[in-house]
Design a protein around this motif. Structure first.
Motif, PDB file in Angstrom:
ATOM      1  N   MET A   1       0.840  -1.185   0.000  1.00  0.00           N
ATOM      2  CA  MET A   1       0.000   0.000   0.000  1.00  0.00           C
ATOM      3  C   MET A   1       0.877   1.237   0.000  1.00  0.00           C
ATOM      4  O   MET A   1       1.968   1.230   0.535  1.00  0.00           O
ATOM      5  N   ALA A   2       0.367   2.278  -0.574  1.00  0.00           N
ATOM      6  CA  ALA A   2       1.033   3.571  -0.596  1.00  0.00           C
ATOM      7  C   ALA A   2       0.025   4.601  -0.094  1.00  0.00           C
ATOM      8  O   ALA A   2      -1.171   4.326  -0.017  1.00  0.00           O
ATOM      9  N   THR A   3       0.503   5.758   0.247  1.00  0.00           N
ATOM     10  CA  THR A   3      -0.369   6.836   0.707  1.00  0.00           C
ATOM     11  C   THR A   3      -0.222   8.020  -0.229  1.00  0.00           C
ATOM     12  O   THR A   3       0.892   8.405  -0.576  1.00  0.00           O
ATOM     13  N   ARG A   4      -1.342   8.572  -0.639  1.00  0.00           N
ATOM     14  CA  ARG A   4      -1.359   9.754  -1.500  1.00  0.00           C
ATOM     15  C   ARG A   4      -1.806  10.944  -0.649  1.00  0.00           C
ATOM     16  O   ARG A   4      -2.828  10.882   0.023  1.00  0.00           O
ATOM     17  N   ILE A   5      -1.002  12.011  -0.673  1.00  0.00           N
ATOM     18  CA  ILE A   5      -1.388  13.270  -0.036  1.00  0.00           C
ATOM     19  C   ILE A   5      -1.917  14.172  -1.140  1.00  0.00           C
ATOM     20  O   ILE A   5      -1.250  14.360  -2.155  1.00  0.00           O
ATOM     21  N   THR A   6      -3.117  14.688  -0.947  1.00  0.00           N
ATOM     22  CA  THR A   6      -3.749  15.539  -1.959  1.00  0.00           C
ATOM     23  C   THR A   6      -4.083  16.895  -1.368  1.00  0.00           C
ATOM     24  O   THR A   6      -4.722  16.982  -0.325  1.00  0.00           O
ATOM     25  N   GLU A  27       9.849  21.728  -2.095  1.00  0.00           N
ATOM     26  CA  GLU A  27      11.012  22.145  -1.312  1.00  0.00           C
ATOM     27  C   GLU A  27      10.867  21.777   0.162  1.00  0.00           C
ATOM     28  O   GLU A  27      11.819  21.322   0.789  1.00  0.00           O
ATOM     29  N   GLU A  28       9.693  21.963   0.721  1.00  0.00           N
ATOM     30  CA  GLU A  28       9.499  21.767   2.159  1.00  0.00           C
ATOM     31  C   GLU A  28       9.286  20.313   2.560  1.00  0.00           C
ATOM     32  O   GLU A  28       9.662  19.914   3.652  1.00  0.00           O
ATOM     33  N   THR A  29       8.657  19.519   1.693  1.00  0.00           N
ATOM     34  CA  THR A  29       8.371  18.126   2.060  1.00  0.00           C
ATOM     35  C   THR A  29       9.406  17.146   1.507  1.00  0.00           C
ATOM     36  O   THR A  29       9.503  16.026   2.000  1.00  0.00           O
ATOM     37  N   GLY A  30      10.126  17.553   0.464  1.00  0.00           N
ATOM     38  CA  GLY A  30      11.070  16.642  -0.166  1.00  0.00           C
ATOM     39  C   GLY A  30      10.405  15.578  -1.020  1.00  0.00           C
ATOM     40  O   GLY A  30      11.039  14.616  -1.430  1.00  0.00           O
ATOM     41  N   LEU A  31       9.116  15.748  -1.312  1.00  0.00           N
ATOM     42  CA  LEU A  31       8.362  14.787  -2.119  1.00  0.00           C
ATOM     43  C   LEU A  31       8.187  15.320  -3.532  1.00  0.00           C
ATOM     44  O   LEU A  31       8.258  16.520  -3.770  1.00  0.00           O
ATOM     45  N   ASP A  32       7.941  14.417  -4.470  1.00  0.00           N
ATOM     46  CA  ASP A  32       7.599  14.808  -5.837  1.00  0.00           C
ATOM     47  C   ASP A  32       6.098  15.040  -5.905  1.00  0.00           C
ATOM     48  O   ASP A  32       5.323  14.131  -5.605  1.00  0.00           O
ATOM     49  N   ALA A  54       1.004  14.054  -3.983  1.00  0.00           N
ATOM     50  CA  ALA A  54       2.301  13.422  -3.730  1.00  0.00           C
ATOM     51  C   ALA A  54       2.027  12.002  -3.269  1.00  0.00           C
ATOM     52  O   ALA A  54       1.038  11.744  -2.590  1.00  0.00           O
ATOM     53  N   LEU A  55       2.895  11.089  -3.636  1.00  0.00           N
ATOM     54  CA  LEU A  55       2.710   9.685  -3.302  1.00  0.00           C
ATOM     55  C   LEU A  55       3.852   9.227  -2.414  1.00  0.00           C
ATOM     56  O   LEU A  55       5.016   9.419  -2.742  1.00  0.00           O
ATOM     57  N   LEU A  56       3.513   8.654  -1.263  1.00  0.00           N
ATOM     58  CA  LEU A  56       4.501   8.081  -0.353  1.00  0.00           C
ATOM     59  C   LEU A  56       4.348   6.579  -0.428  1.00  0.00           C
ATOM     60  O   LEU A  56       3.267   6.054  -0.183  1.00  0.00           O
ATOM     61  N   SER A  57       5.413   5.886  -0.746  1.00  0.00           N
ATOM     62  CA  SER A  57       5.350   4.441  -0.891  1.00  0.00           C
ATOM     63  C   SER A  57       6.359   3.796   0.043  1.00  0.00           C
ATOM     64  O   SER A  57       7.524   4.167   0.062  1.00  0.00           O
ATOM     65  N   GLY A  58       5.883   2.846   0.828  1.00  0.00           N
ATOM     66  CA  GLY A  58       6.763   2.091   1.698  1.00  0.00           C
ATOM     67  C   GLY A  58       7.397   2.918   2.810  1.00  0.00           C
ATOM     68  O   GLY A  58       8.474   2.595   3.281  1.00  0.00           O
ATOM     69  N   THR A  59       6.759   3.999   3.220  1.00  0.00           N
ATOM     70  CA  THR A  59       7.315   4.825   4.287  1.00  0.00           C
ATOM     71  C   THR A  59       6.682   4.437   5.615  1.00  0.00           C
ATOM     72  O   THR A  59       5.598   3.881   5.658  1.00  0.00           O
ATOM     73  N   VAL A  60       7.349   4.743   6.691  1.00  0.00           N
ATOM     74  CA  VAL A  60       6.783   4.486   8.006  1.00  0.00           C
ATOM     75  C   VAL A  60       5.748   5.542   8.320  1.00  0.00           C
ATOM     76  O   VAL A  60       5.744   6.623   7.744  1.00  0.00           O
ATOM     77  N   LEU A  62       5.378   7.512  10.789  1.00  0.00           N
ATOM     78  CA  LEU A  62       5.925   8.773  11.277  1.00  0.00           C
ATOM     79  C   LEU A  62       6.282   9.692  10.113  1.00  0.00           C
ATOM     80  O   LEU A  62       6.005  10.883  10.143  1.00  0.00           O
ATOM     81  N   SER A  63       6.871   9.132   9.052  1.00  0.00           N
ATOM     82  CA  SER A  63       7.221   9.933   7.877  1.00  0.00           C
ATOM     83  C   SER A  63       5.978  10.497   7.216  1.00  0.00           C
ATOM     84  O   SER A  63       5.978  11.629   6.754  1.00  0.00           O
ATOM     85  N   LEU A  64       4.920   9.699   7.155  1.00  0.00           N
ATOM     86  CA  LEU A  64       3.663  10.161   6.577  1.00  0.00           C
ATOM     87  C   LEU A  64       3.122  11.350   7.364  1.00  0.00           C
ATOM     88  O   LEU A  64       2.771  12.371   6.795  1.00  0.00           O
ATOM     89  N   HIS A  65       3.076  11.210   8.684  1.00  0.00           N
ATOM     90  CA  HIS A  65       2.552  12.305   9.496  1.00  0.00           C
ATOM     91  C   HIS A  65       3.428  13.544   9.406  1.00  0.00           C
ATOM     92  O   HIS A  65       2.918  14.664   9.369  1.00  0.00           O
ATOM     93  N   THR A  66       4.728  13.372   9.327  1.00  0.00           N
ATOM     94  CA  THR A  66       5.637  14.502   9.187  1.00  0.00           C
ATOM     95  C   THR A  66       5.395  15.206   7.853  1.00  0.00           C
ATOM     96  O   THR A  66       5.290  16.433   7.804  1.00  0.00           O
ATOM     97  N   ALA A  67       5.301  14.440   6.767  1.00  0.00           N
ATOM     98  CA  ALA A  67       5.058  15.020   5.441  1.00  0.00           C
ATOM     99  C   ALA A  67       3.697  15.700   5.391  1.00  0.00           C
ATOM    100  O   ALA A  67       3.551  16.788   4.829  1.00  0.00           O
ATOM    101  N   LEU A  68       2.690  15.080   5.988  1.00  0.00           N
ATOM    102  CA  LEU A  68       1.345  15.650   5.993  1.00  0.00           C
ATOM    103  C   LEU A  68       1.301  16.948   6.799  1.00  0.00           C
ATOM    104  O   LEU A  68       0.725  17.935   6.353  1.00  0.00           O
ATOM    105  N   ASP A  69       1.928  16.954   7.967  1.00  0.00           N
ATOM    106  CA  ASP A  69       1.978  18.176   8.776  1.00  0.00           C
ATOM    107  C   ASP A  69       2.710  19.293   8.039  1.00  0.00           C
ATOM    108  O   ASP A  69       2.280  20.452   8.058  1.00  0.00           O
ATOM    109  N   LYS A  70       3.803  18.965   7.359  1.00  0.00           N
ATOM    110  CA  LYS A  70       4.569  19.966   6.615  1.00  0.00           C
ATOM    111  C   LYS A  70       3.738  20.505   5.454  1.00  0.00           C
ATOM    112  O   LYS A  70       3.725  21.704   5.195  1.00  0.00           O
ATOM    113  N   ALA A  71       3.023  19.626   4.757  1.00  0.00           N
ATOM    114  CA  ALA A  71       2.170  20.066   3.646  1.00  0.00           C
ATOM    115  C   ALA A  71       1.086  21.007   4.152  1.00  0.00           C
ATOM    116  O   ALA A  71       0.802  22.040   3.534  1.00  0.00           O
TER     117      ALA A  71
END
Length: 131
Positions: A1-6, A27-32, A54-60, A62-71
């Motif tokens: 499974m992967a997570t998509r942030i929209t 720049e801030e999240t480091g995601l494509d 942005a698509l997060l694949s195979g991340t823990v 904590l990384s998802l929540h960090t990326a989501l909070d930054k977004a």
């Protein structure tokens, strides 16, 4: 499974607004991130709906929540710099991975399959940002 942030922007947008936000998010999240214009042509001066994904694949988690909070922080700051900001939401949902590279296909709005893409399932453990 992967997570998509929209990130969804709805309302009158300037021609460069989405590109500037897309650059800040990258720049801030480091995601494509990718942008999808969902306009219906009602606004002559610009776009009326943009999806940034942005698509997060195979991340823990904590990384998802960090990326989501930054977004969410980037979108909030971006909106505060505008006199008449468009409505914005930031959401995350689970998507099934497919293809040889393990990338998830494009999906439409929650629950709708995009062209040859999997259905997206919102993650109830991650609250959405509305603004």
């Amino acid at each position: 499974m992967a997570t998509r942030i929209t990130v969804t922007l709805t309302g009158a947008l300037g021609l460069d607004d989405a590109d500037l936000l897309l650059t800040e998010l990258e720049e801030e999240t480091g995601l494509d991130w990718r942008a999808e214009d969902r306009s219906d042509g009602r606004h002559l001066g610009g776009v009326d709906q943009i999806l940034l994904d942005a698509l997060l694949s195979g991340t823990v988690e904590l990384s998802l929540h960090t990326a989501l909070d930054k977004a969410r922080e980037v979108v909030r700051d971006w909106r505060e710099r505008r006199l008449d900001p468009p409505d914005a939401s930031v959401e995350a949902g689970q998507v099934e991975e497919s293809g040889p590279a393990g990338e998830a296909g494009p999906a439409g709005p929650a629950g709708e399959a995009g062209p040859a893409g999997p259905a997206e399932r919102p993650d109830a453990s991650i609250p959405a940002m509305e603004g």
